[in-house]
Design a protein around this motif. Structure first.
Motif, PDB file in Angstrom:
ATOM      1  N   MET A 234      30.310  43.376  34.101  1.00 45.63           N
ATOM      2  CA  MET A 234      31.468  43.593  34.937  1.00 45.63           C
ATOM      3  C   MET A 234      32.732  43.110  34.221  1.00 45.63           C
ATOM      4  N   GLN A 235      33.749  43.931  34.244  1.00 40.61           N
ATOM      5  CA  GLN A 235      35.030  43.591  33.633  1.00 40.61           C
ATOM      6  C   GLN A 235      36.098  43.596  34.721  1.00 40.61           C
ATOM      7  N   VAL A 236      36.765  42.471  34.912  1.00 33.53           N
ATOM      8  CA  VAL A 236      37.833  42.357  35.911  1.00 33.53           C
ATOM      9  C   VAL A 236      39.171  42.420  35.185  1.00 33.53           C
ATOM     10  N   VAL A 237      40.013  43.389  35.554  1.00 36.76           N
ATOM     11  CA  VAL A 237      41.299  43.594  34.893  1.00 36.76           C
ATOM     12  C   VAL A 237      42.402  43.540  35.948  1.00 36.76           C
ATOM     13  N   THR A 238      43.483  42.838  35.636  1.00 41.92           N
ATOM     14  CA  THR A 238      44.595  42.656  36.570  1.00 41.92           C
ATOM     15  C   THR A 238      45.913  43.002  35.895  1.00 41.92           C
ATOM     16  N   ALA A 239      46.819  43.586  36.675  1.00 39.69           N
ATOM     17  CA  ALA A 239      48.164  43.876  36.173  1.00 39.69           C
ATOM     18  C   ALA A 239      49.144  43.857  37.335  1.00 39.69           C
ATOM     19  N   SER A 240      50.376  43.426  37.063  1.00 40.35           N
ATOM     20  CA  SER A 240      51.421  43.366  38.087  1.00 40.35           C
ATOM     21  C   SER A 240      52.554  44.310  37.718  1.00 40.35           C
ATOM     22  N   ALA A 241      53.160  44.922  38.742  1.00 37.23           N
ATOM     23  CA  ALA A 241      54.268  45.854  38.516  1.00 37.23           C
ATOM     24  C   ALA A 241      55.048  46.016  39.817  1.00 37.23           C
ATOM     25  N   ASN A 242      55.952  46.982  39.847  1.00 37.30           N
ATOM     26  CA  ASN A 242      56.785  47.189  41.029  1.00 37.30           C
ATOM     27  C   ASN A 242      56.084  47.981  42.117  1.00 37.30           C
ATOM     28  N   THR A 243      55.149  48.850  41.731  1.00 38.62           N
ATOM     29  CA  THR A 243      54.428  49.680  42.696  1.00 38.62           C
ATOM     30  C   THR A 243      52.938  49.670  42.352  1.00 38.62           C
ATOM     31  N   PRO A 244      52.078  50.056  43.302  1.00 37.66           N
ATOM     32  CA  PRO A 244      50.637  50.107  43.012  1.00 37.66           C
ATOM     33  C   PRO A 244      50.293  51.060  41.872  1.00 37.66           C
ATOM     34  N   LEU A 245      50.958  52.219  41.827  1.00 33.36           N
ATOM     35  CA  LEU A 245      50.638  53.187  40.782  1.00 33.36           C
ATOM     36  C   LEU A 245      51.095  52.697  39.411  1.00 33.36           C
ATOM     37  N   GLU A 246      52.236  52.015  39.377  1.00 32.58           N
ATOM     38  CA  GLU A 246      52.715  51.474  38.101  1.00 32.58           C
ATOM     39  C   GLU A 246      51.780  50.379  37.596  1.00 32.58           C
ATOM     40  N   SER A 247      51.267  49.554  38.502  1.00 34.93           N
ATOM     41  CA  SER A 247      50.327  48.508  38.084  1.00 34.93           C
ATOM     42  C   SER A 247      49.016  49.122  37.604  1.00 34.93           C
ATOM     43  N   ARG A 248      48.613  50.230  38.227  1.00 32.06           N
ATOM     44  CA  ARG A 248      47.401  50.919  37.779  1.00 32.06           C
ATOM     45  C   ARG A 248      47.595  51.490  36.375  1.00 32.06           C
TER      46      ARG A 248
END
Length: 372
Positions: free
Chosen positions: A65-79
């Motif tokens: 299992m690989q857990v990946v996280t990212a932050s951005a202004n919108t959900p799609l941008e973080s994706r």
């Protein structure tokens, strides 16, 4: 003649387009569990769990299992930022569960679901849940005997549906209640049990419109609420205290609800509608140590005690719903459907908390097991 027989087949071959839009699993990273949360700066954090399969020498693959996280202004941008961190293309078409942070949905849940409704490849049958605490911590749990966190959460939520602890909601079914007035919705409320390294179902999060009200029904009240709503899973066991014996275990009775008969009547002749909610439960006794259930008098006594206890609890549940301004019983939708003229005159958000809702629960014990 033989040539004429082959002509239609040749024509069909010319019209076939082939699999021009195919997506092969070897070219993508399947996301089976995902979560969205907010940061202190007001940005959106997207956390995903990706299953990686490594081929072994004997031919059997092992999963990691690989857990990946990212932050951005919108959900799609973080994706998109997550897509830039992984080796292959991000693919959420097989998503099983979507977790939403408690603080995130206190404002408005729709902006975080919008991209799922617009993408034709999204799995709208994925289950939704609200998490008290950090979503990333919930998805990063390493649970013994559970190789996939997605299967663990999905299995847990499926079990709660079967035991009448939560309704069978998903991303698609929530959409109708999000966009149409007159009915609010509930979602399972989960917390992380750090001592046991497990997720824990704590009850049902109450939504008012598109926002989480900050209030949730306890496990015990969640089941009775669903019965008031005329919803039942495969089974619905209720354990209630009906005595004050010195031996604590003798104070309780456990029954299994077999049938529900609900009648909801609305009197719209008054300025503020009055609602009467009558629920009749047919139950089997599963556990009652004091016994003596061969006596009709004893059975009648137990029925009356259960009716009194459950009716009182129903009143407390309705009071909590009104305080949260959450019309999760769908009373507004019923007025809108059967009394459209009255509905147009009502400001439902202001009227609903002032409603008089009188619940009454009656109980009929059908069976008490194979012993007297």
């Amino acid at each position: 003649m033989a040539r004429l027989r082959w002509a239609p087949l040749l024509l069909c071959l010319l019209l076939l387009t082939g699999c021009w839009d195919q997506r092969q699993f070897k070219n993508v990273k399947l996301v089976l569990a995902a979560g969205i949360d907010s940061t202190e700066e007001g940005k959106v954090t997207n956390t995903v769990v990706i299953t990686n399969v490594q081929n072994g020498q004997s031919g059997n693959g092992t999963e990691q299992m690989q857990v990946v996280t990212a932050s951005a202004n919108t959900p799609l941008e973080s994706r998109t930022k997550i897509d830039q961190k992984i080796s292959k293309r991000y693919d959420q078409s097989k998503l099983h569960v979507l977790l939403l942070g408690e603080k995130l949905v206190e404002k408005d849940i729709y902006p975080y679901l919008d991209m799922f409704y617009r993408d034709p490849k999204s799995n709208l049958h994925a289950r939704l849940a609200v998490v008290g605490g950090k979503v990333e911590e919930a998805l990063s749990l390493n649970i013994a005997g559970e190789p996939r966190i997605s299967e663990y959460i999905n299995g847990m939520l499926t079990g709660e549906i079967r035991s009448t602890q939560m309704p069978n909601n998903n991303i698609q079914l929530v959409c109708a209640e999000l966009l149409e007035p007159g009915q609010d919705f509930v979602l399972p409320y989960l917390t992380t049990n750090e001592e046991e390294s497990l997720l824990q179902y704590d009850g049902l999060a109450l939504f008012s419109g598109k926002s989480y009200s900050g209030s949730y029904l306890s496990q015990e009240n969640a089941k009775l609420f669903l019965l008031l709503k005329n919803v039942m899973g495969a089974d619905a066991m209720l354990t209630r205290k009906i005595a004050d014996d010195k031996e604590a275990v003798n104070n309780y009775i456990t029954v299994d609800v077999k049938e529900i008969n609900r009648k909801l009547a609305i009197d719209t002749n008054k300025q503020i509608p009055k609602v009467t909610l009558d629920v009749h439960l047919e139950v089997d006794v599963l556990e009652y140590p004091p016994d003596h259930l061969q006596s009709e008098k004893k059975v009648k006594e137990l029925e009356e005690k259960l009716e009194k206890t459950l009716t009182k609890e129903a009143g407390e549940i309705i009071a909590q719903l009104k305080e949260a301004n959450s019309d999760a019983l769908g009373i507004g939708r019923r007025i809108q459907g059967y009394h459209p003229g009255v509905w147009k005159q009502l400001n439902w958000e202001e009227v609903y908390p002032e409603l008089t809702i009188d619940p009454k629960i009656s109980v009929d014990i059908q069976s008490h097991g194979i012993i007297n």
